[in-house]
Design a protein around this motif. Structure first.
Motif, PDB file in Angstrom:
ATOM      1  N   LEU A  12       0.848  -1.200   0.000  1.00 54.63           N
ATOM      2  CA  LEU A  12       0.000   0.000   0.000  1.00 54.63           C
ATOM      3  C   LEU A  12       0.876   1.240   0.000  1.00 54.63           C
ATOM      4  CD1 LEU A  12      -3.043   0.826   0.257  1.00 54.63           C
ATOM      5  CD2 LEU A  12      -2.648   1.005   2.710  1.00 54.63           C
ATOM      6  N   GLY A  16      -3.027   5.472  -0.555  1.00 56.79           N
ATOM      7  CA  GLY A  16      -4.068   4.559  -0.129  1.00 56.79           C
ATOM      8  C   GLY A  16      -4.578   3.691  -1.264  1.00 56.79           C
ATOM      9  N   PRO A  17      -5.862   3.335  -1.239  1.00 56.73           N
ATOM     10  CA  PRO A  17      -6.425   2.427  -2.248  1.00 56.73           C
ATOM     11  C   PRO A  17      -6.351   2.984  -3.678  1.00 56.73           C
ATOM     12  CG  PRO A  17      -7.886   2.629  -0.353  1.00 56.73           C
ATOM     13  CD  PRO A  17      -6.838   3.684  -0.207  1.00 56.73           C
ATOM     14  N   LEU A  20      -3.794   1.222  -5.836  1.00 57.86           N
ATOM     15  CA  LEU A  20      -3.751  -0.228  -5.844  1.00 57.86           C
ATOM     16  C   LEU A  20      -4.094  -0.804  -7.212  1.00 57.86           C
ATOM     17  CD1 LEU A  20      -5.449  -1.153  -2.444  1.00 57.86           C
ATOM     18  CD2 LEU A  20      -3.021  -1.200  -3.004  1.00 57.86           C
ATOM     19  N   SER A  24      -5.104  -6.206  -6.146  1.00 52.80           N
ATOM     20  CA  SER A  24      -5.040  -5.796  -4.746  1.00 52.80           C
ATOM     21  C   SER A  24      -6.393  -5.306  -4.255  1.00 52.80           C
ATOM     22  CB  SER A  24      -3.989  -4.691  -4.574  1.00 52.80           C
ATOM     23  OG  SER A  24      -2.704  -5.171  -4.878  1.00 52.80           O
ATOM     24  N   ARG A  25      -7.128  -4.594  -5.104  1.00 52.77           N
ATOM     25  CA  ARG A  25      -8.476  -4.129  -4.720  1.00 52.77           C
ATOM     26  C   ARG A  25      -9.403  -5.321  -4.472  1.00 52.77           C
ATOM     27  NH1 ARG A  25     -10.126   1.109  -5.647  1.00 52.77           N
ATOM     28  NH2 ARG A  25      -8.539   2.533  -6.469  1.00 52.77           N
ATOM     29  N   HIS A  40      -1.427   2.456   7.999  1.00 49.26           N
ATOM     30  CA  HIS A  40      -1.985   1.846   6.792  1.00 49.26           C
ATOM     31  C   HIS A  40      -3.486   1.631   6.927  1.00 49.26           C
ATOM     32  CE1 HIS A  40       2.272   0.171   5.900  1.00 49.26           C
ATOM     33  NE2 HIS A  40       2.044   1.261   5.202  1.00 49.26           N
ATOM     34  N   LEU A  44      -7.465   3.210   4.613  1.00 50.43           N
ATOM     35  CA  LEU A  44      -8.496   2.412   3.953  1.00 50.43           C
ATOM     36  C   LEU A  44      -9.880   3.025   4.155  1.00 50.43           C
ATOM     37  CD1 LEU A  44      -7.425  -1.223   4.916  1.00 50.43           C
ATOM     38  CD2 LEU A  44      -6.914   0.034   2.812  1.00 50.43           C
ATOM     39  N   LEU A  76      -1.296  -5.587   5.172  1.00 47.25           N
ATOM     40  CA  LEU A  76      -0.864  -4.373   4.479  1.00 47.25           C
ATOM     41  C   LEU A  76       0.601  -4.090   4.795  1.00 47.25           C
ATOM     42  CD1 LEU A  76      -3.949  -2.089   5.187  1.00 47.25           C
ATOM     43  CD2 LEU A  76      -3.483  -3.428   3.122  1.00 47.25           C
ATOM     44  N   SER A  78       4.193  -1.575   3.290  1.00 50.30           N
ATOM     45  CA  SER A  78       4.534  -0.367   2.536  1.00 50.30           C
ATOM     46  C   SER A  78       5.120  -0.748   1.179  1.00 50.30           C
ATOM     47  CB  SER A  78       5.559   0.476   3.303  1.00 50.30           C
ATOM     48  OG  SER A  78       5.006   0.972   4.487  1.00 50.30           O
ATOM     49  N   GLY A 104       3.181  -2.999  -4.428  1.00 52.22           N
ATOM     50  CA  GLY A 104       3.009  -1.685  -5.035  1.00 52.22           C
ATOM     51  C   GLY A 104       4.368  -1.113  -5.384  1.00 52.22           C
TER      52      GLY A 104
END
Length: 399
Positions: A12, A16-17, A20, A24-25, A40, A44, A76, A78, A104
């Motif tokens: 992540l 944030g989302p 993604l 990942s979503r 983290h 969300l 989650l 980094s 990510g």
């Protein structure tokens, strides 16, 4: 289609989302439990699942995670979880089919994208829980590094470290919350870092500059890099010892009679995957070895206090062994019985008795004997003359 593993490790970013991938979503949408750092979890949106904050220290979270087997779980992390992240630690506790990683963009990739640096030419270090001295082998003008730090206060510590090492001219680019709405970039010289409160997560790009002492890439670094009470394998002799020991990636050295730790430290400087164990009888010298290793960026050196051969019990098997002093028939008997075939053994002798011992063992096991006579130019009245050191006999053998 095969069923997805019960655990997804999702990288992540600070956005944030929004940043993604579709996979990942989907993992988040299907999760029954999401575990992660509080920072983290706060990124969300509302999700129809349980949330568990990963505890500190990190190891305390592993039993909690393993207790969630049988449920759909997302952890989650980094950016890229397998680049100075939690991914490898978690994966070690699971079978290959139990988990998947959905990384990510790493902080290193984001930093390179801001700076226009090629990552293959940049040293990338994660110093969240490691000493700043890990930087020491990289301190050479022109070297570029990107360093991940534990918090904002560590940025000031990094600048002070560079100044103290003679590299205060280094150019710093401090990058906070890369990729997120709170991203901030500050540029300054290490010696002129502004009195600013920097916020975690933080990465610092460093372009090394200054006139500090640079660690050479060849064996036999200058004696002045080591704190010593005089018990040290001197530079020329150390270079010959390292040539005989021939360090290779992923190998382990036993340095028996560590003294100042110079042999073991040079072994570790030879490649980042090498390991070394220094065996030293005197506690004051053992402490000195640790200080030397920490200062020169190889704090992975293991120091064992005790006398060989008893102190060798239980140690990781080596591929090379150095006996710098104190060789005896009992020690060589033990080593030749204990060590695996193919182990490289190098021993130095100064006294007539130890020379005779090595000659006897060389006749028995073979190998190479080398007599080393060195002399150094020193003042002699108004001129100079040669001052000879005690000759050293080196025995090198592959068992």
């Amino acid at each position: 289609m095969a069923e997805a593993p019960w655990l997804s490790i999702v990288g992540l970013g600070e956005d944030g989302p929004d940043g993604l991938s579709p996979a990942s979503r989907r993992a988040l949408d299907e999760a029954e439990v999401v575990m992660g750092h509080a920072r983290h979890l706060a990124l969300l949106p509302d999700l129809d699942c349980d949330r568990i904050e990963w505890p500190v220290p990190f190891a305390d979270g592993l039993p909690i995670l393993l207790g969630l087997r049988g449920r759909r779980v997302v952890v989650l992390a980094s950016g890229d979880p397998f680049w100075f992240g939690a991914g490898a630690v978690i994966a070690r506790h699971l079978s290959p089919g139990e988990w998947r990683a959905l990384p990510g963009a790493s902080a290193f990739s984001l930093a390179a994208a801001r700076l226009g640096w090629s990552l293959q030419g940049t040293v990338c270090l994660g110093l969240h829980a490691a000493p700043l001295s890990r930087l020491r082998p990289q301190l050479a003008p022109g070297q570029r590094t990107v360093v991940l730090l534990r918090d904002g206060a560590a940025v000031t510590e990094l600048a002070r470290y560079l100044v103290g090492a003679g590299f205060g001219d280094s150019r710093l680019t401090v990058m906070e919350s890369l990729g997120g709405p709170q991203e901030r970039i500050t540029k300054a010289q290490a010696r002129a870092l502004p009195d600013t409160a920097f916020a975690h997560p933080v990465a610092v790009a460093v372009e090394i500059a200054g006139d500090g002492a640079v660690l050479p890439g060849a064996s036999g670094i200058d004696d002045r890099f080591f704190e010593t009470d005089g018990q040290i394998t001197k530079r020329p002799m150390r270079a010959l010892a390292m040539s005989a020991l021939a360090p290779r990636p992923f190998e382990t050295l036993w340095d028996i009679g560590g003294g100042s730790g110079s042999i073991a430290i040079e072994w570790l400087l030879a490649h980042p995957t090498t390991e070394a164990i220094s065996i030293e009888t005197r506690p004051d010298r053992a402490a000195r070895i640790r200080r030397n290793a920490d200062r020169l960026g190889v704090d992975r050196l293991q120091v064992v206090e005790g006398a060989a051969p008893a102190a060798l019990d239980g140690l990781a098997s080596p591929q090379a062994v150095f006996v710098g002093g104190g060789a005896s028939g009992a020690l060589l008997d033990d080593l030749t019985a204990r060590l695996a075939p193919g182990t490289r053994l190098v021993a130095h002798a100064v006294t007539l008795e130890s020379e005779a011992l090595l000659a006897t063992w060389a006749a028995r096991l073979g190998g190479d004997l080398l007599r080393i006579d060195l002399a150094e130019a020193t003042p002699l009245g108004p001129k100079r003359g040669w001052k000879a050191a005690y000759p050293v006999v080196q025995w090198r053998v592959v068992l």
